[in-house]
Write a protein that holds these residues in place. Sequence first.
Motif, PDB file in Angstrom:
ATOM      1  N   GLY A 103       0.829  -1.191   0.000  1.00 11.14           N
ATOM      2  CA  GLY A 103       0.000   0.000   0.000  1.00 11.14           C
ATOM      3  C   GLY A 103       0.867   1.246   0.000  1.00 11.14           C
ATOM      4  N   PHE A 104       0.358   2.320  -0.555  1.00  7.42           N
ATOM      5  CA  PHE A 104       1.075   3.591  -0.637  1.00  7.42           C
ATOM      6  C   PHE A 104       0.153   4.704  -0.174  1.00  7.42           C
ATOM      7  CE2 PHE A 104       2.550   0.619  -3.793  1.00  7.42           C
ATOM      8  CZ  PHE A 104       3.919   0.609  -3.611  1.00  7.42           C
ATOM      9  N   VAL A 105       0.641   5.545   0.726  1.00  6.99           N
ATOM     10  CA  VAL A 105      -0.181   6.644   1.211  1.00  6.99           C
ATOM     11  C   VAL A 105       0.321   7.947   0.606  1.00  6.99           C
ATOM     12  CG1 VAL A 105       1.178   6.927   3.349  1.00  6.99           C
ATOM     13  CG2 VAL A 105      -1.157   7.829   3.216  1.00  6.99           C
ATOM     14  N   ALA A 106      -0.612   8.736   0.117  1.00 12.54           N
ATOM     15  CA  ALA A 106      -0.282   9.994  -0.550  1.00 12.54           C
ATOM     16  C   ALA A 106      -0.274  11.146   0.440  1.00 12.54           C
ATOM     17  CB  ALA A 106      -1.278  10.276  -1.667  1.00 12.54           C
ATOM     18  N   PHE A 164       4.100   9.579   0.260  1.00 11.98           N
ATOM     19  CA  PHE A 164       4.816   9.695   1.530  1.00 11.98           C
ATOM     20  C   PHE A 164       5.483   8.388   1.922  1.00 11.98           C
ATOM     21  CE2 PHE A 164       4.996   8.977   6.098  1.00 11.98           C
ATOM     22  CZ  PHE A 164       5.769  10.052   6.507  1.00 11.98           C
ATOM     23  N   GLY A 165       4.733   7.295   1.884  1.00 15.64           N
ATOM     24  CA  GLY A 165       5.299   6.072   2.415  1.00 15.64           C
ATOM     25  C   GLY A 165       4.623   4.807   1.929  1.00 15.64           C
ATOM     26  N   VAL A 166       5.175   3.696   2.413  1.00 20.11           N
ATOM     27  CA  VAL A 166       4.855   2.363   1.939  1.00 20.11           C
ATOM     28  C   VAL A 166       4.467   1.490   3.123  1.00 20.11           C
ATOM     29  CG1 VAL A 166       5.717   0.415   0.566  1.00 20.11           C
ATOM     30  CG2 VAL A 166       6.650   2.709   0.185  1.00 20.11           C
ATOM     31  N   MET A 167       3.513   0.578   2.909  1.00 23.70           N
ATOM     32  CA  MET A 167       3.092  -0.338   3.972  1.00 23.70           C
ATOM     33  C   MET A 167       2.624  -1.645   3.347  1.00 23.70           C
ATOM     34  SD  MET A 167      -0.387   1.762   4.436  1.00 23.70           S
ATOM     35  CE  MET A 167       0.457   3.017   3.452  1.00 23.70           C
ATOM     36  N   LEU A 168       2.532  -2.675   4.159  1.00 25.21           N
ATOM     37  CA  LEU A 168       1.911  -3.924   3.724  1.00 25.21           C
ATOM     38  C   LEU A 168       0.404  -3.757   3.687  1.00 25.21           C
ATOM     39  CD1 LEU A 168       3.810  -6.829   5.523  1.00 25.21           C
ATOM     40  CD2 LEU A 168       3.213  -6.742   3.101  1.00 25.21           C
ATOM     41  N   LEU A 169      -0.243  -4.443   2.750  1.00 26.23           N
ATOM     42  CA  LEU A 169      -1.695  -4.348   2.599  1.00 26.23           C
ATOM     43  C   LEU A 169      -2.245  -5.718   2.212  1.00 26.23           C
ATOM     44  CD1 LEU A 169      -3.652  -1.495   0.853  1.00 26.23           C
ATOM     45  CD2 LEU A 169      -4.144  -3.876   0.237  1.00 26.23           C
ATOM     46  N   ASN A 170      -3.316  -6.116   2.870  1.00 27.09           N
ATOM     47  CA  ASN A 170      -4.026  -7.350   2.528  1.00 27.09           C
ATOM     48  C   ASN A 170      -5.434  -6.983   2.080  1.00 27.09           C
ATOM     49  OD1 ASN A 170      -5.288  -9.817   2.308  1.00 27.09           O
ATOM     50  ND2 ASN A 170      -4.609 -10.603   4.282  1.00 27.09           N
ATOM     51  N   ASP A 171      -5.710  -7.204   0.817  1.00 24.78           N
ATOM     52  CA  ASP A 171      -7.029  -6.933   0.251  1.00 24.78           C
ATOM     53  C   ASP A 171      -7.847  -8.221   0.330  1.00 24.78           C
ATOM     54  OD1 ASP A 171      -9.156  -5.801  -1.171  1.00 24.78           O
ATOM     55  OD2 ASP A 171      -8.309  -6.413  -3.092  1.00 24.78           O
ATOM     56  N   LEU A 230       8.980   6.574   1.776  1.00 20.42           N
ATOM     57  CA  LEU A 230       9.431   6.104   0.476  1.00 20.42           C
ATOM     58  C   LEU A 230      10.939   6.271   0.311  1.00 20.42           C
ATOM     59  CD1 LEU A 230       8.559   5.016  -2.328  1.00 20.42           C
ATOM     60  CD2 LEU A 230       8.320   7.405  -3.057  1.00 20.42           C
ATOM     61  N   THR A 231      11.491   7.314   0.925  1.00 17.79           N
ATOM     62  CA  THR A 231      12.932   7.572   0.816  1.00 17.79           C
ATOM     63  C   THR A 231      13.768   6.410   1.323  1.00 17.79           C
ATOM     64  OG1 THR A 231      12.410   9.901   1.206  1.00 17.79           O
ATOM     65  CG2 THR A 231      14.719   9.279   1.370  1.00 17.79           C
ATOM     66  N   PRO A 278      -4.230  14.408   0.990  1.00 17.80           N
ATOM     67  CA  PRO A 278      -3.393  13.742   1.990  1.00 17.80           C
ATOM     68  C   PRO A 278      -4.194  12.633   2.673  1.00 17.80           C
ATOM     69  CG  PRO A 278      -3.174  16.122   2.158  1.00 17.80           C
ATOM     70  CD  PRO A 278      -4.304  15.869   1.206  1.00 17.80           C
ATOM     71  N   GLY A 279      -3.593  11.460   2.750  1.00 16.69           N
ATOM     72  CA  GLY A 279      -4.292  10.316   3.321  1.00 16.69           C
ATOM     73  C   GLY A 279      -4.927   9.405   2.301  1.00 16.69           C
ATOM     74  N   ASP A 280      -4.873   9.773   1.023  1.00 15.48           N
ATOM     75  CA  ASP A 280      -5.353   8.849  -0.011  1.00 15.48           C
ATOM     76  C   ASP A 280      -4.456   7.606  -0.008  1.00 15.48           C
ATOM     77  OD1 ASP A 280      -7.414  10.468  -0.781  1.00 15.48           O
ATOM     78  OD2 ASP A 280      -6.540  11.088  -2.691  1.00 15.48           O
ATOM     79  N   LEU A 281      -5.089   6.456  -0.046  1.00 16.13           N
ATOM     80  CA  LEU A 281      -4.379   5.179  -0.011  1.00 16.13           C
ATOM     81  C   LEU A 281      -4.612   4.457  -1.329  1.00 16.13           C
ATOM     82  CD1 LEU A 281      -2.999   2.725   1.484  1.00 16.13           C
ATOM     83  CD2 LEU A 281      -5.308   2.122   2.287  1.00 16.13           C
ATOM     84  N   PHE A 282      -3.531   3.923  -1.917  1.00 19.06           N
ATOM     85  CA  PHE A 282      -3.729   3.055  -3.075  1.00 19.06           C
ATOM     86  C   PHE A 282      -2.903   1.785  -2.916  1.00 19.06           C
ATOM     87  CE2 PHE A 282      -0.376   5.986  -4.393  1.00 19.06           C
ATOM     88  CZ  PHE A 282       0.518   5.226  -5.140  1.00 19.06           C
TER      89      PHE A 282
END
Length: 474
Positions: free
Chosen positions: A265-268, A287-294, A327-328, A399-403
């Motif tokens: 997952g990526f948060v904007a 902004f950053g990266v996370m694990l996501l389970n759909d 992300l950096t 801000p806070g949009d997740l994809f």
Amino acid sequence: MLLASTDTNWLCEKFNYAGSGWRETFVSFGTCSIPEPLESLEALGLVPADLLTNIEKEEKIVSDIPATSAAAVYATPGFGVANLPYGSYSIGEEAGAENTRLGLRLGETVLSAEGLGHLAGLPADLIGLLHAPNLDQLLTADRPTWDRIRTDFINFLSSADSADAVASVAHSIDAVTMNLPFTVADYVDFYASEHHASNVGAIFRPDQDPLLPNWKHLPVGYNGRAGSVYVTGTDVLRPKGLRPESGGAPSFGPSRRLDIEAEMGFVAGHGAPHGEIPLSEAEDHIFGVMLLNDWSARDIQAYEYVPLGPFLGKSFATSISAWVTPLTAFDAARVSTPTREKQLADYLDDSHLAPGGLEISVEVLVGTEVVATTPYSAMYYSPAQMLTHMTVNGAPLRPGDLFGSGTISGPERGQRGSFLELSWGGKEPLNLRDGSEMSFLEDGQTIGLRATAQTTRGTIVSLGEVWGTILPAT
């Protein structure tokens, strides 16, 4: 001598040597000790000459970190200063405005972001962004601000005697409750793995081409439900809906084919009210990266998805990790996306840009058993391409949009990121180590994802874990 290069990890195993506590101090930097000088290793042919310069540079980076620094004292594998993910934590068991704070993870310790900001000497305006219960305020800032804060934190945590100072803003991770790391504004899920899309197409549409004609021209996606995004550890209630039946008419009831999708997952952040974010600027908004389970109900999905795509088969639950890694942190884990077979439209053409793929490995677990390990590097579309595509029509970015990336799958069976693929639609059940067979999720099962990135600097970045236990339908 200290080695931190992924190209020389085999030397660590060959010598099986860890000297004078170096491994304990710097394990989060992927280092080990070798009882030979560089020149001897080169003479023996154990280290190619063209690697010596990089090894010496990495040795200096690691050895420059003082033993009294927080980076040395607190770090654990995957959670050193090369990572420093953000999360929302509550002191005690109940989340509330008075005891919920934005934090960062260093090893098995959670640091108050605001407290660390004071220790690192950040100016008042930046500390104001950190005086918050979660990432929401920080996401309104821009890339230079995010990078400035991260750099100052790394410098302070790597400085001599910072370990003692950090103790005043530190909590054991076992003593806090983790919350959703940010308020999800909108949620979009993509379908960016060619291997996954081909497998699903072959399973759902065996008499047609697995990939539809548009797939290699754009990142396919759909709008999900922001309100059903949950933090790891949240139980998943088996969903109900219309299920296809061989007799013709569908039946209503609990899903018989409950599944997962292993994703990133990526948060904007740094919103764009009028969208149209160019590909060259897209990462300034990630902004950053996370694990996501759909979580996915395949039978409900199969009956409803034509002609408008997923709906109730997906919207009941999406789980994300408690930690968001900037992300950096993945700058040294970049890889090129796969070779394009079709020319992309100009707005998606990344051939002139630096590599946008990520070298991340994701494991799928049933309880404690790893049943698949899948490579994010195989994804056809990059995070930047996904973000650019979802704003190209003028749709705003907040801000806070997740994809989500869509299911991560590789070319081999053991690299498939869903049970739909692992069991090939239930026709080829998995054999678990306890002797049982499995195709789809059963009530009471606990399913997990975990992921790590191995960088070219030899550092390991962990994205933590995502867990969920399946509860029976109501």
